[in-house]
Each structure stands twice: as structure tokens, then as C-alpha cells.
Design a protein around this motif. Sequence first.
Motif, short mmCIF file in Angstrom:
data_model
loop_
_atom_site.label_atom_id
_atom_site.label_comp_id
_atom_site.label_asym_id
_atom_site.label_seq_id
_atom_site.Cartn_x
_atom_site.Cartn_y
_atom_site.Cartn_z
N HIS A 123 -4.32 -4.04 -1.59
CA HIS A 123 -3.19 -3.22 -0.83
C HIS A 123 -2.99 -4.35 0.67
O HIS A 123 -3.43 -3.51 1.67
N TYR B 102 0.04 4.21 -0.94
CA TYR B 102 -0.63 5.26 -0.87
C TYR B 102 -0.39 5.91 0.68
O TYR B 102 -0.28 6.78 1.43
N THR B 103 -0.38 4.23 1.03
CA THR B 103 -1.10 4.64 2.69
C THR B 103 0.87 5.28 3.83
O THR B 103 1.00 5.28 4.57
N ARG C 199 3.04 7.04 -3.89
CA ARG C 199 3.08 8.20 -2.44
C ARG C 199 3.11 9.11 -2.11
O ARG C 199 3.22 10.00 -1.47
N GLY D 47 -0.10 9.71 -1.17
CA GLY D 47 -0.62 9.79 -0.14
C GLY D 47 -0.03 10.73 0.34
O GLY D 47 -0.48 11.16 2.00
N PRO E 49 -0.65 -3.85 4.03
CA PRO E 49 -0.35 -2.87 5.04
C PRO E 49 1.21 -2.90 5.25
O PRO E 49 2.31 -3.68 4.55
N GLU F 249 2.60 11.75 7.99
CA GLU F 249 2.14 12.06 8.81
C GLU F 249 3.31 12.35 10.76
O GLU F 249 3.10 13.05 11.01
N ASP G 248 1.02 -1.33 0.28
CA ASP G 248 0.29 -0.34 -0.11
C ASP G 248 0.72 1.05 -0.29
O ASP G 248 1.26 1.61 1.24
N ARG H 80 1.42 8.09 2.79
CA ARG H 80 0.49 9.14 3.59
C ARG H 80 1.10 9.38 5.48
O ARG H 80 1.63 9.81 6.06
N MET H 81 1.60 8.22 5.71
CA MET H 81 1.87 7.75 6.93
C MET H 81 3.82 8.26 7.01
O MET H 81 4.00 8.37 8.09
#
Length: 343
Positions: free
Chosen positions: A328, A171-172, A204, A207, A330, A179, A169, A175-176
Motif C-alpha cells: 500500500h 485506509y490511511t 476509507r 480508516g 502513501p 484526522e 493506501d 484516517r488522514m
Amino acid sequence: MPVAANENGSKAATLSDVARRAGVSIATASKALNNRDDVAVATRQRVLRAADELSFTPNAMAKGLLAGRTGTVGLLTSDLEGRFMIPILMGAEDAFGAGQISVFLCDARGDAIREQHHLKALLSRRVDGIIVVGRQTDPRPSLGQEIPVPVVYAYAPSDDPRDLSLTPDNYTGGRMAVEHLISCGRTRIAHITGDPSYAAAQDRIAGARAALDAAGLELVGEPMFAEWSEHWGRDAAALLLQRHPEVDAIFCGSDQIARGVLDTARDLGRSVPEDLAVIGYDNWEVLATNSRPQLTSIDANLQQLGRQAAQRVFDAIDGVDIGEGTHHLPVRLVIRGSTIPRR
């Protein structure tokens, strides 16, 4: 023909020996040992006890033929030397080993004709299933719907939504990463990444932008694209910090790029992480843990992806509906000293 022997040199027990000791027919003994439903529980227990007493080891090929299987699976990769392939293949091999499955590994080297040759060879060997491992997360051509065994695509998803594909994943992950930088108090974040034609690079960035939007922030400057290399990381960081000296964090599209960014930051007297936080992607441990400081990164959990792909093949072989489409899986954040000072 020589008689098979056990490790002590004595004659190995046969299925006939087991049947005789259990007081059943050879057919019933075979069914009991293969856990067939049409054998009474007491009879099965008697056969298993007899097999244990005789140290009987079933012939793997005979068991496979009885079940209509060969106990083999094909792993078809397009880039065996690629750094992302090895952990995926290791995870799949771990799962296959636990299931006592033999693996035929074929490397197509990115050549479609070679891939078709390997596919025909695998099918001629009557493999029970196939895992197709791509070199990047861009969609790849499907092997088609006429393959007579289950097929699972790993890392590079199939371009046919009827296939089952497992991919990280990204995208996540993007974002991670952002964040985490924001949680460290960073608000002036830039992005240096690799080839813009890669789906991973675009996912990426998407995200990362989502995390910035949620915090009411924007990237400093436009994302900087080029190649997935330390050399590009050094050059891009020098240009970025000259244009935008206010930057207090850089999200890098790979650990190699991040390693180059760390070099330039040190050359320019920017203290990491006090003055500038740097986060990479891929968690390439040999690189991340030998960086100065050690590199915070996003781990795509590739070994787990390989294990999941193998488990889906197991399920399909057992008649379980494994579904379709792209799933997707983790990713995870691995925090080291490039974003949080170590005490």
C-alpha cells in the motif's frame, strides 16, 4: 541497400569503425559498449572514447539482443478511458521513457477474453515485462505464475499473494481525512460515499472510524452509500443535513460527491468552511480547484504509483528480487478552502 547516415548527411560510424579506432576486436568493442564485466577498464575507456569521437550510436535492437532483451514493456489496462488510469499510465510512461523503454499499451475494456488475447500478443512480441493496471482497488484475477516475464499489478491488486501488487493506501487516506477535520476543531462528522461493494469505499470508512475512535468520537449517523456522483452528493447532503443539522463536517468518498455536497450546503445557507467543513477524495484537480470554495482532498499519488510499478519491472528485469504480496503506497492530504478559511 542504402548506407545509414548521421544528421549531417555523412556516413554513420559502425561498430567496426569504433573497434578499428580503439585497436580492439569487434567483439571486445561490443562488450565494452554494453558494459560487460569481462573488459579491462582501460580498454573500455578507450572504446568509449573512440565511440564518442566518431559520434557512434549503438543500434538499440542489437544492444537488446546482446542483453537478451527487446527493450519493450507491455501495459495491460482494463479501462483506458477511466480517470484513474491516465495518471498511472503517465507515471509509468515517464519512467519507461527515462529508461529508454518502448511501451505497448493494450486496453482489455474489462473483458477477460480480450485481456488474454492482448497478453498472448504481448508475449509474442517478447516484451521484457508487463504492468497490469486495474480500474478499481478491488482484487483482480492473477495472470498466473507461468508468465515468462516479470509482472507487476498496479492499482487493482492481484488475488494471488505470490504476485507483486501496488495499490493506494485507502485506509490511511480515510484516517488522514478525518484526522484533518478533527484538527480543524470538528467533532460532529458524517460520511457520504459511493458504491459499498468497492474495496476503496470500505477501506476509507475503516480508516475514518479508526481516527474517530482514537479521538473518542463517532460518526454522526451511518455512512451513506450510493453512487460516485455529484448528483448523489447533492441528494445525500440534503437528507443528511435535514436529519442531522448539527453536523459540522462531512468526509466524502470522492471529489465528485464532495462537489455535490458543496452545492447543497450553499443552497441551504450553510457556510463552507465556517459552518460546515467538507473534504473529498482523489484530488481530481480540475474539479477540486474549480469548486466553490476550492476542495480539500486526499491525493492517491497515482503518477507516483505508476512510476513505482515501472521501477519494480526494471528491477525484476535486472534480476532483483522484487518480492510479492500487496504493497500500500502513501497518499497525501491537499488542503484547500473547504476545510480551512482562506485569508
